[in-house]
Design an enzyme around this catalytic site. Structure first.
Site, PDB file in Angstrom:
ATOM      1  CB  THR A 173      -0.979   0.032   1.192  1.00 26.43           C
ATOM      2  OG1 THR A 173      -0.245  -0.154   2.419  1.00 26.43           O
ATOM      3  CG2 THR A 173      -2.027  -1.065   1.062  1.00 26.43           C
ATOM      4  CG  ASP A 174       4.480   2.087   2.240  1.00 25.74           C
ATOM      5  OD1 ASP A 174       3.501   2.550   2.840  1.00 25.74           O
ATOM      6  OD2 ASP A 174       5.509   1.712   2.817  1.00 25.74           O
ATOM      7  CB  ALA A 175       3.648   0.927  -4.375  1.00 24.44           C
TER       8      ALA A 175
END
Length: 403
Positions: A173-175
């Site tokens: 989810t960081d990306a």
């Protein structure tokens, strides 16, 4: 011509990936992004690498440069009253503030949206926590995109059915989340140009990830069925669709010939085994999937991955090499788009990072620059942005506020 966000000021109070990646998008579009960091508590991505020449060090992480390219950096201890006051003054300057603290932390420092917007009603603030700022589990919940992937349901779906979940590569989810955050900020800037008012953007990493997992939820909502890990690529309702081996060590190609036209083209290209009548219909291909995929693999194994991709694409069959890092470095499309750009860092020398992920036909984008060293622009920013005198800056430095 000017860059699309030239003149927009961004105060980046975030760290690791989601917030910094969002700020990087804005810097690519010409915004002046000032990152607040501290040598006492450095951005953790500085410790993650990969490190140039394999030598560790807070100033040697290529990942840090990729996420923070084009920004300026000030080193401030924001828990000190004087440090907090500097942040407040920078927020008065800013159009946008990015933050990724655990929910509730900025409020304890009196740096939350309510405080900043009272001083600067035009400010747009975006928070990037795992679960957002509201809800029964939001406050106090911290973590990174690995937790976000688990919360969104992505981790459970990836792996083999007889083993534990493997999850997506890296902090997923960081990306994913920056794409939602940046679109929201651009919309907020447009709204402010019409109303003169800023706003608060509350982005939850887990919810951003859920957007990609909704087909699995709909399967449960509609039929009470929880989709399980399959351990193979491709849809269970489309065939042929998946990954197939090529010649060479661990080389693969992704093929999707489930569309009827693509299927006809694949049959003509491969011939022989694919002309069996049992494969004439989609139902027949699904019922005999293992035999169908074995027949395709018999052909792909004799082909170099690049050659197979070219032959399939030329025939009208969607296909692409399963790229490895070395493939990306020499990919003709990425090279033509200048997706990868060289930077020259005074600490470790030359390295390569991503350029902007897009281009605009009527406005130029900012040149790709390296990320900043810790506190590299502290004196410059305090003097030129906040108008502080040299004696003031020296006093703060001696007191340990600028560290």
């Amino acid at each position: 011509m000017t860059a699309p966000l030239e003149g927009v000021h961004v105060l980046d109070l975030s760290w690791v990936m989601v917030g910094p990646a969002s700020g990087r998008y804005l810097a690519d579009m010409g915004a002046d992004v000032i990152k607040v960091e501290s040598s006492k508590r450095i951005d953790p991505v500085r410790t993650l690498g990969p490190f140039k020449d394999g030598k560790t060090g807070a100033e040697r992480s290529v990942s840090y440069h990729n996420l923070n390219a084009g920004k300026r950096c000030v080193a401030i201890d924001i828990r000190r009253p004087e440090g907090r006051e500097i942040v407040l003054r920078l927020a008065d300057w800013a159009d946008v503030v990015l933050e990724s603290f655990t929910p509730g932390v900025l409020e304890t420092l009196h740096l939350g949206y309510s405080e900043l917007s009272q001083r600067n009603p035009r400010i747009i603030m975006a928070s990037t926590s795992l679960l957002g700022q509201t809800g029964p589990y939001a406050k106090g919940t911290s973590g990174v995109g690995t937790m976000g992937a688990a919360m969104s349901g992505a981790t459970y779906q990836i792996g083999w059915p007889d083993r534990e979940p493997a999850g997506p590569f890296g902090p997923w989810t960081d990306a994913v989340t920056p794409r939602f955050i940046v679109a929201s900020i651009l919309a907020a800037l447009h709204r402010r140009s019409l109303t003169g008012l800023g706003c608060y953007v509350d982005a939850a990493q887990a919810e951003a990830g859920i957007q990609f997992m909704m087909p699995s939820y709909y399967e449960y909502a509609a039929n009470g069925t929880i989709p399980e890990r399959r351990g193979v690529a491709g849809s269970p309702l489309q065939a042929p669709q998946g990954l197939f081996p090529c010649s060479g060590e661990d080389r693969w190609i992704a093929i999707d010939a489930s569309d009827q036209n693509a299927w006809r083209a694949l049959r003509v290209l491969i011939g022989d085994e694919l002309h069996n009548a049992k494969f004439d219909t989609l139902v027949g291909r699904l019922r005999n999937r293992a035999e169908l995929e074995a027949a395709i693999a018999n052909w792909t194994r004799t082909q170099a991955a690049d050659a197979a991709e070219h032959r399939l694409q030329s025939a009208g069959v969607p296909a692409h090499v399963v790229s490895r890092s070395g493939d990306l470095a020499g990919d003709a499309d990425l090279v033509a788009a200048r997706h990868l750009n060289k930077i020259d860092d005074p600490v470790f020398g030359e390295a390569e990072i991503e350029g902007p992920r897009f281009s605009l036909d009527r406005t130029p984008l900012a040149r790709t620059r390296r990320g900043p060293r810790i506190g590299e622009h502290t004196r410059e920013v305090l003097a030129t942005v906040l108008g502080m005198s040299e004696p003031e800056i020296a006093r703060l430095s001696e007191a340990g506020v600028l560290a």
